[in-house]
Design a protein around this motif. Structure first.
Motif, short mmCIF file in Angstrom:
data_model
loop_
_atom_site.label_atom_id
_atom_site.label_comp_id
_atom_site.label_asym_id
_atom_site.label_seq_id
_atom_site.Cartn_x
_atom_site.Cartn_y
_atom_site.Cartn_z
N LEU A 214 97.83 -9.72 36.41
CA LEU A 214 97.79 -10.04 37.69
C LEU A 214 98.78 -10.45 38.39
N GLY A 215 99.61 -11.59 37.44
CA GLY A 215 100.70 -12.15 38.14
C GLY A 215 101.99 -11.19 38.56
N GLU A 216 102.14 -10.14 37.99
CA GLU A 216 102.78 -9.23 38.19
C GLU A 216 102.73 -8.22 39.50
N PHE A 217 101.36 -8.32 39.94
CA PHE A 217 100.96 -7.44 41.10
C PHE A 217 101.71 -8.13 42.42
N GLU A 218 102.23 -9.35 42.23
CA GLU A 218 102.97 -9.60 43.41
C GLU A 218 104.10 -8.72 43.72
N LEU A 219 104.77 -8.24 42.61
CA LEU A 219 105.84 -7.15 42.83
C LEU A 219 105.37 -6.10 43.36
N LEU A 220 104.07 -5.56 42.93
CA LEU A 220 103.62 -4.17 43.27
C LEU A 220 103.50 -4.45 44.94
N GLU A 221 103.24 -5.64 45.23
CA GLU A 221 102.83 -5.89 46.75
C GLU A 221 104.18 -5.81 47.50
N HIS A 222 105.21 -6.17 46.84
CA HIS A 222 106.49 -5.93 47.58
C HIS A 222 106.76 -4.41 47.45
N MET A 223 106.28 -3.66 46.36
CA MET A 223 106.66 -2.26 46.54
C MET A 223 105.85 -1.54 47.59
N TYR A 224 104.70 -2.04 47.70
CA TYR A 224 103.75 -1.37 48.86
C TYR A 224 104.12 -1.70 50.13
N LYS A 225 104.80 -2.85 50.45
CA LYS A 225 105.16 -3.20 52.03
C LYS A 225 105.57 -2.19 52.69
N ASN A 226 106.43 -1.56 52.11
CA ASN A 226 107.29 -0.42 52.93
C ASN A 226 106.98 1.02 52.57
N ILE A 227 105.89 1.29 52.09
CA ILE A 227 105.49 2.75 51.56
C ILE A 227 104.10 3.21 52.20
N THR A 228 103.85 4.34 52.42
CA THR A 228 102.54 4.75 52.86
C THR A 228 101.57 5.33 51.72
N LEU A 229 100.49 4.69 51.75
CA LEU A 229 99.51 5.15 50.50
C LEU A 229 98.34 5.73 51.30
N SER A 230 98.36 7.12 50.85
CA SER A 230 97.28 7.96 51.63
C SER A 230 96.20 8.38 50.78
N LYS A 231 96.32 8.34 49.39
CA LYS A 231 95.26 8.85 48.53
C LYS A 231 94.86 7.55 47.48
N ASN A 232 93.64 7.71 47.16
CA ASN A 232 93.24 6.73 46.04
C ASN A 232 93.47 7.54 44.65
N HIS A 233 94.72 7.70 44.34
CA HIS A 233 94.96 8.08 43.03
C HIS A 233 95.92 6.99 42.16
N TYR A 234 95.55 5.91 42.30
CA TYR A 234 96.53 4.80 41.53
C TYR A 234 95.22 4.20 40.49
N PHE A 235 95.80 3.94 39.43
CA PHE A 235 94.82 3.20 38.46
C PHE A 235 95.43 2.13 37.70
N TYR A 236 94.60 1.01 37.30
CA TYR A 236 95.23 -0.23 36.53
C TYR A 236 94.36 -0.29 35.46
N LEU A 237 94.94 -0.14 34.31
CA LEU A 237 94.36 -0.53 32.99
C LEU A 237 94.42 -1.90 32.60
N GLY A 238 93.42 -2.75 32.56
CA GLY A 238 93.49 -4.13 32.25
C GLY A 238 92.35 -4.71 31.40
N GLY A 239 92.69 -5.57 30.37
CA GLY A 239 91.72 -6.06 29.68
C GLY A 239 90.96 -7.23 30.22
N TYR A 240 89.61 -7.45 29.85
CA TYR A 240 88.62 -8.40 30.24
C TYR A 240 87.44 -8.83 29.12
N TYR A 241 87.02 -9.85 29.11
CA TYR A 241 85.75 -10.26 28.30
C TYR A 241 84.71 -9.68 29.00
N THR A 242 83.53 -9.13 28.38
CA THR A 242 82.46 -8.59 28.80
C THR A 242 81.81 -9.52 29.73
#
Length: 308
Positions: A214-242
């Motif tokens: 999740l800490g690295e998603f700060e970087l992704l926020e930088h990526m997202y600032k200047n681009i247009t996202l038009s569709k829900n076709h982005y996925f994040y595979l992440g580990g969690y405890y049940t």
């Protein structure tokens, strides 16, 4: 949100892989098994390097100053700030080479044979038939690609997105001038209009984030600032405890702002070592249910015959 050991492979990812239009973003979590340091460890190592390097008859950092910098690392997101400060201290003292030396050590920049078992997960990812993008600077993933398929700089709106290419958008330790590690370097890269056009072309496709914390998603926020996202076709595979089902729900609220669908896997039994098992199973599903693959193993064999 259900958290199971092997989550279902989304049909959108499967279909994108079959078309050769799946973009796979690879984060630092994919390099931990290869003994690469995380951001905080790199920052701590650089502080130690400054403590042990003499300036004008005294260390570049005394104990009090080093302690102050270490205290910054207790606050989330400050590792890049500390890395930037240490880089400046070493540079001003004429010790730029020591920064690169620590980078190489922290990234475990030793020769790794392409047949090394620790590269298996990278080889499995390769079989997902994607367009590969990484913010990692280490060279370990390079071992499964032909050198001519690895791009480390000059990203523009005209950069062709080629299946089975690796785009190292923060550069490579093998090419120091390409590296993006300090705050100034980040600002320069993410304000570059041509680089933004390159990102826009990536995000028109189905995107899978693997090995990101999740800490690295700060970087992704930088990526997202200047681009247009038009569709829900982005996925994040992440580990969690049940037992973290509610946490998943909360984090999905955060990801919703970036149109990212969280795909949680259970790390109860194996921790983050469960990730390779998920990828391995997804590859099997793609191989058996799509037209992808017949030439994948041939391509890897070619790299093994002609290693870097």
């Amino acid at each position: 949100m259900e958290i199971i050991e092997i989550p279902e492979l989304p049909s959108q990812i499967k279909q994108a892989a079959e078309r050769g239009e799946l973009v796979i973003f690879i984060g630092a979590g994919m390099s931990y098994d290869l003994d690469c340091a995380d951001w905080v460890t790199l920052a701590k190592n650089l502080i130690r390097k400054c403590e042990n390097t003499l300036g004008l008859n005294e260390p570049l950092l005394n104990n009090f100053e080093a302690t102050q910098l270490r205290s910054m690392l207790d606050q989330s997101g400050n590792s890049k700030k500390v890395i930037t400060i240490c880089n400046k201290i070493l540079s001003d003292s004429g010790n730029d080479d020591l920064f690169l030396e620590e980078m190489r050590e922290s990234l475990n920049d030793n020769e790794v044979a392409p047949t090394n078992p620790k590269l298996k997960t990278y080889r499995d990812l390769f079989n997902l038939n994607g367009i590969f993008v990484t913010t990692n600077a280490d060279r370990h993933i390079d071992k499964i690609f032909n050198p001519q398929n690895i791009i480390t700089n000059k990203f523009t709106g005209r950069t062709e997105l080629v299946n089975k290419n690796l785009y190292k958008i923060h550069g490579s330790i093998n090419e120091p001038a390409s590296l993006i590690f300090t705050v100034e370097q980040y600002f320069t890269r993410y304000k570059d209009k041509e680089f933004i056009k390159f990102l826009e072309s990536l995000f028109t496709k189905t995107v899978l984030f693997v090995g990101y914390g999740l800490g690295e998603f700060e970087l992704l926020e930088h990526m997202y600032k200047n681009i247009t996202l038009s569709k829900n076709h982005y996925f994040y595979l992440g580990g969690y405890y049940t037992h973290e089902k509610r946490l998943c729900d909360f984090e999905q609220m955060y990801f919703d702002q970036m149109k990212v669908k969280l795909i949680p896997y259970s790390k109860d039994k194996k921790g983050f070592k469960q990730l390779p098992l998920v990828i391995e199973e997804w590859v099997k599903q793609i191989q058996t249910t799509t037209n992808v693959l017949q030439n994948n193993f041939d391509e890897i064999d070619e790299v093994l015959r002609n290693p870097l």
